[in-house]
Each structure stands twice: as C-alpha cells, then as structure tokens.
Write a protein that holds these residues in place. Structure first.
Motif, short mmCIF file in Angstrom:
data_model
loop_
_atom_site.label_atom_id
_atom_site.label_comp_id
_atom_site.label_asym_id
_atom_site.label_seq_id
_atom_site.Cartn_x
_atom_site.Cartn_y
_atom_site.Cartn_z
N PRO A 1 0.80 -1.23 0.00
CA PRO A 1 0.00 0.00 0.00
C PRO A 1 0.83 1.28 0.00
CG PRO A 1 -0.96 -1.59 1.51
CD PRO A 1 0.36 -2.16 1.07
N ALA A 2 2.05 1.23 0.52
CA ALA A 2 2.89 2.42 0.57
C ALA A 2 3.26 2.92 -0.82
CB ALA A 2 4.16 2.14 1.38
N LEU A 3 3.17 2.03 -1.82
CA LEU A 3 3.56 2.41 -3.18
C LEU A 3 2.55 3.35 -3.83
CD1 LEU A 3 4.87 -1.02 -4.49
CD2 LEU A 3 6.12 0.80 -3.31
N GLU A 4 1.37 3.48 -3.25
CA GLU A 4 0.37 4.39 -3.80
C GLU A 4 0.91 5.81 -3.83
OE1 GLU A 4 -2.34 3.52 -5.17
OE2 GLU A 4 -2.47 1.42 -4.53
N ALA A 5 1.80 6.14 -2.89
CA ALA A 5 2.33 7.50 -2.81
C ALA A 5 3.36 7.79 -3.89
CB ALA A 5 2.96 7.72 -1.44
N PRO B 1 4.82 5.48 -13.11
CA PRO B 1 4.54 4.15 -13.65
C PRO B 1 5.53 3.10 -13.14
CG PRO B 1 4.61 5.81 -15.39
CD PRO B 1 5.14 6.46 -14.16
N LEU B 2 5.02 1.90 -12.86
CA LEU B 2 5.87 0.78 -12.48
C LEU B 2 6.22 -0.02 -13.74
CD1 LEU B 2 4.17 -0.64 -9.25
CD2 LEU B 2 5.92 1.14 -9.46
N LEU B 3 7.49 -0.32 -13.92
CA LEU B 3 7.96 -1.14 -15.03
C LEU B 3 8.49 -2.44 -14.44
CD1 LEU B 3 9.92 1.49 -17.17
CD2 LEU B 3 7.47 1.06 -17.05
N VAL B 4 7.94 -3.55 -14.90
CA VAL B 4 8.28 -4.86 -14.35
C VAL B 4 9.07 -5.65 -15.38
CG1 VAL B 4 7.33 -7.06 -13.54
CG2 VAL B 4 6.29 -4.91 -12.81
N THR B 5 10.17 -6.22 -14.96
CA THR B 5 10.97 -7.06 -15.85
C THR B 5 10.41 -8.48 -15.88
OG1 THR B 5 12.49 -7.53 -14.04
CG2 THR B 5 13.07 -5.73 -15.51
N CYS C 1 9.98 7.02 -13.71
CA CYS C 1 9.34 5.71 -13.58
C CYS C 1 9.96 4.98 -12.40
CB CYS C 1 9.52 4.89 -14.87
SG CYS C 1 11.24 4.42 -15.19
N ALA C 2 9.42 3.82 -12.11
CA ALA C 2 9.99 2.96 -11.06
C ALA C 2 10.19 1.57 -11.64
CB ALA C 2 9.08 2.91 -9.84
N TRP C 3 11.44 1.14 -11.73
CA TRP C 3 11.75 -0.21 -12.18
C TRP C 3 11.63 -1.17 -11.00
CZ3 TRP C 3 12.37 -2.18 -16.91
CH2 TRP C 3 12.67 -1.31 -17.98
N VAL C 4 10.92 -2.27 -11.21
CA VAL C 4 10.72 -3.26 -10.16
C VAL C 4 11.64 -4.44 -10.41
CG1 VAL C 4 9.05 -4.71 -8.97
CG2 VAL C 4 8.30 -2.56 -10.02
N MET C 5 12.46 -4.75 -9.43
CA MET C 5 13.38 -5.89 -9.51
C MET C 5 12.98 -6.93 -8.47
SD MET C 5 15.36 -5.11 -11.95
CE MET C 5 15.19 -3.63 -12.96
N GLY C 6 12.75 -8.17 -8.92
CA GLY C 6 12.16 -9.17 -8.06
C GLY C 6 13.13 -10.18 -7.48
N ALA D 1 0.72 -7.13 -11.10
CA ALA D 1 -0.60 -6.66 -11.52
C ALA D 1 -0.71 -5.14 -11.51
CB ALA D 1 -1.66 -7.27 -10.62
N ARG D 2 0.16 -4.49 -10.76
CA ARG D 2 0.15 -3.03 -10.69
C ARG D 2 0.98 -2.39 -11.79
NH1 ARG D 2 -0.26 -0.63 -5.01
NH2 ARG D 2 -1.34 -2.17 -3.76
N ALA D 3 1.69 -3.17 -12.56
CA ALA D 3 2.66 -2.63 -13.52
C ALA D 3 1.98 -1.91 -14.68
CB ALA D 3 3.54 -3.74 -14.05
#
Length: 259
Positions: A178-182, A186-190, A207-212, A224-226
């Motif tokens: 939920p903190a990511l709402e702030a 855009p979220l970019l997912v690899t 943007c925000a790159w998401v690394m898993g 799902a938020r990407a």
C-alpha cells in the motif's frame, strides 16, 4: 589545521563500545537497533565524507593509528583505536581494512512522490542489492525502495557492494504494497518471457523499475500493478539474467533514452 581529537584506546573484548562495534560489523540488523552504521575501509569512508556525512566515530587498528592520514584523524567527533588482536572482529573481509567510520543512520522517511525509483521486491542477496544501488545512483534514480523480505539495505555486505552509492540515494526499507500508492510514477516490471523488448520500448520518465526475488521474480500482486512489462533480448539463449545485471541494463536504458 587544528589538532585531531584525542583517541580512546580499546584493549578489552568486554568493552561495551567494542561490543557495539562488533554487532554493527557482524549483525545485519544491528544498525536498526543502534541507529548507526559501520563503514569499513578507506573507500567507503571517503565516499561518506564526499557526500557531507560527518562520522560520530573514526575507528583505527592500533598498528595503523600512528600512520593514519590527517583527513581520517580529523573526520569524526571522536577517534577510537582498537588493539590489533581484536581488530579482525570488526571486519567481514579476509584481509581487514585498517580503519572505518561509524555514522548515524539517516532518520526514517517515506516514499518521495514523483521521483524516479528502483523498487526491490524481496531481493535477498546482499551483493545483488548493493550492485543495484550502484546502478541506481549511476543512472539517475534518486530513490531505492525495498519491500519487506529484501536484504537489509544498510547491512555491512550491502554497504561494501554499494561502494558509496548509499550516500547519494534516498533509501526506504520495510515497505508494504500500500505504501507504493504515494509513488505516483509508472511501475515497469521485468520479465524473462513476456512484455515489450527493452530496446524497442517507449520508456516513461520518471518511472519505477521493479526488480524481483532472485528465484521467484516479481510477486503477482506487484506485477498486476505494472504499467509495462519489459523483457531483455537474450540472443545467446540463457533462460534469465542475474537480477543485478538486469537492473543495470534496464536503468541504463532509461538513462540513455533521456540523453
């Protein structure tokens, strides 16, 4: 130049200050309890000073203290000299560096809205996390956000792998989704197998790159938020890339698109 602060000499393993230093050097979570971090070696210490950080302690191996350079003797509020036989307990290296700093941990802060970010989703290897921080700093991503389950950002191994990148970044850890709402970018997912090819994709900024996670990748809830799913062309045929290598490629692509 004024005289350097007098040195406090520690020669007992049971000294309370030495016990605190030992915990900072050996326990990945000790910095959270003490509110301080341990920087080992000349490079990290210089990097902190270059970013305006003032150490509360400069710590020296006893045999090194007489030859320590003036910049290190004058850097901190207090100098501490540790007996040679006890010094290895303050190091995570096979060949311990002869000096280090103790810094106050930056005060807790939240997600910065509208700022380019790297989001770490349960990335657990300290070397990977530190390497990603270096790439973030190099390619203009001002903040790194770590979800719960990610390696401790200020742990000694992450600090060493980061090579000073920590001091130029806004770091937030222990986040829940939920903190990511702030965040407001855009979220970019690899992904290894689906999405737009990176070299052809139109990349938004900021943007925000998401690394898993190294094995499981990005969590389904986060994916799902990407706003975009991105894959890196791998003509050599490997199934996937190391997460730190993938991060460096993606962050460089974002930076290059802005030049």
């Amino acid at each position: 130049m004024s005289a350097a602060p007098a040195a406090l000499h520690l020669r007992s393993r049971d000294n309370p200050l030495l016990k605190d230093l030992r915990r900072l050097a050996q326990d990945n979570g000790a910095y959270r309890k003490q509110g301080r971090v341990w920087l080992e070696g000349d490079h990290l210490c210089r990097a902190a000073l270059a970013r305006g950080r003032v150490p509360v302690l400069a710590v020296f191996c006893e045999s090194f203290w007489p030859v320590a350079q003036e910049w290190s003797r004058h850097a901190a509020i207090k100098n501490v000299v540790v007996a040679d036989m006890l010094w290895p307990e303050l190091s995570g290296l096979e060949s311990p560096a002869p000096m280090g700093f103790v810094l106050d941990l930056p005060p807790p802060s939240g997600v910065q809205a509208g700022v380019a970010a790297v989001l770490l989703d349960r990335v657990q290897d300290a070397g990977n996390v530190g390497s990603i921080l270096r790439s973030a700093a190099a390619f203009g991503f001002a903040q790194v956000l770590a979800l719960k389950g990610t390696a401790a950002l200020w742990a000694p191994k992450v600090l060493r792998a980061g090579m000073g990148a920590h001091f130029g970044l806004h770091l937030v850890e222990g986040l829940e989704l939920p903190a990511l709402e702030a965040l407001g970018v855009p979220l970019l997912v690899t992904s290894s197998h689906q999405g737009d090819l990176l070299h052809r994709a139109a990349l938004p900024w900021p943007c925000a790159w998401v690394m898993g996670h190294e094995g499981q990748g990005v969590s389904p809830l986060l994916e799902a938020r990407a706003a975009q799913r991105i894959r890196i062309a791998q003509p050599g045929g490997e199934e996937s890339l190391n997460v730190a290598a993938a991060a460096a490629i993606c962050l460089h692509a974002s930076a290059a698109a802005r030049v």
